[in-house]
Motif scaffolding. Structure first.
Motif: not given
Length: 335
Positions: A9-36
């Motif tokens: 999936m695409r995500a806009m990620v903040l690596e640290a405070a006072k930085e710009k968000l960066r577009l990254e490709l990340r694995p789509i997360p998998e839901p745990d027991d009580k998650q959607l």
């Protein structure tokens, strides 16, 4: 044996405070027991996101996906999920989880739980195409609202409503700072027969016209005195200097509520403007009951949210526009 290839999936990620968000490709997360697992349809851009980016809120986990006004469709569920089904539309707010057994959680004050986890701060949020969320802290969304319309209700609406209720049944209320929360709560106040006096940044005539168009009985700059004494006030702007201004504007016995999670330092002020049983208090986070009560009310009131939409990849632009006061109403990202 071939390795399983994870979907991305695409995500806009903040690596640290006072930085710009960066577009990254990340694995789509998998839901745990009580998650959607939610496919995100829209995510509001909140001033709290700015406080995180600017390093004013210091407990964020990094790298971080911001966003806590999430509207999504259930794509998959954990084994323990009971409240929601595949294909349902749900909302994810700031409060993402609590311990559920401390003194605060046991006394309807879960917003103060010391082990609370917050979406887009401790937990990855909605500046992405997918996210996971604990079903116990998600809300069913009224069908009458589109994805774009309802996204701001999940924080600006919810935190604003908690602040509004703490003003009590007072009739003349001042709103200091006229952005996402104020433009929603003004409509609630009108529905309940209250009078709202709107205070904007000095010289913001467009914002004042906007407030009047929604039913404010008066609108002016925050440096101005209202034509009538106020019974109460809510400070939505993160400006500590507005605290003594609001205290001076309210009558004896009036209440001033500071609605933000962060505010600049409050300057010293003479005791006489607090005297005569005026009340100054803050608001922290929200409870699930706040959400249930607000969305029940939202089913009755045709709240019209003013939205400026941005593509997910323009999250930095949306944040800059919010910082500069260029957003009329609320900003919303669309994947």
């Amino acid at each position: 044996m071939a390795m399983e290839v994870k979907q991305m999936m695409r995500a806009m990620v903040l690596e640290a405070a006072k930085e710009k968000l960066r577009l990254e490709l990340r694995p789509i997360p998998e839901p745990d027991d009580k998650q959607l697992l939610l496919k995100i349809q829209a995510c509001g851009v909140c001033r709290t996101d700015l406080h995180i980016v600017d390093g004013e809120l210091t407990q964020a986990k990094f790298p971080l996906i911001l966003g806590h006004e999430i509207v999504g469709t259930v794509e998959a569920v954990g084994k323990g999920v009971k409240r929601f089904s595949l294909g349902e539309r749900v909302g994810v707010p700031w409060l993402g989880g609590t311990c559920q057994h401390c003194c605060y959680c046991r006394t309807q004050q879960e917003n103060l739980c010391e082990k609370a986890r917050f979406t887009g701060y401790h937990l990855d949020g909605g500046y992405a195409e997918y996210t996971v969320a604990n079903e116990q802290f998600c809300f069913a969304i009224p069908k009458r609202y589109s994805d774009l319309e309802v996204a701001p209700l999940l924080c600006a609406g919810l935190i604003g409503y908690r602040s509004y209720r703490l003003v009590g049944d007072r009739e003349k209320i001042g709103f200091y700072g006229f952005g996402a929360a104020a433009h929603i709560l003004l409509q609630v106040a009108r529905h309940q027969g209250r009078q709202v006096y709107a205070f904007t940044r000095p010289g913001d005539e467009l914002g004042q016209d906007f407030a009047r168009s929604l039913g404010a009985v008066w609108a002016g700059g925050s440096e101005q005195s209202p034509p009538d004494s106020l019974d109460g006030a809510i400070i939505f702007a993160p400006v500590g200097a507005l605290v003594p201004v609001a205290l001076k504007a309210v009558t004896p016995g009036g209440v001033v509520v500071c609605a933000g999670i962060h505010m600049s330092d409050i300057p010293s002020f003479p005791y006489k403007i607090l005297w005569q049983e005026r009340v100054l208090r803050s608001v922290a986070n929200l409870t699930r009951q706040d959400g249930e009560d607000f969305f029940a009310l939202a089913k009755q009131i045709p709240i019209q949210t003013q939205v400026s939409s941005f593509p997910l990849t323009e999250a930095n632009v949306a944040l800059d526009c919010l910082r500069q006061g260029k957003i009329k109403g609320a900003a919303v990202l669309v994947p």
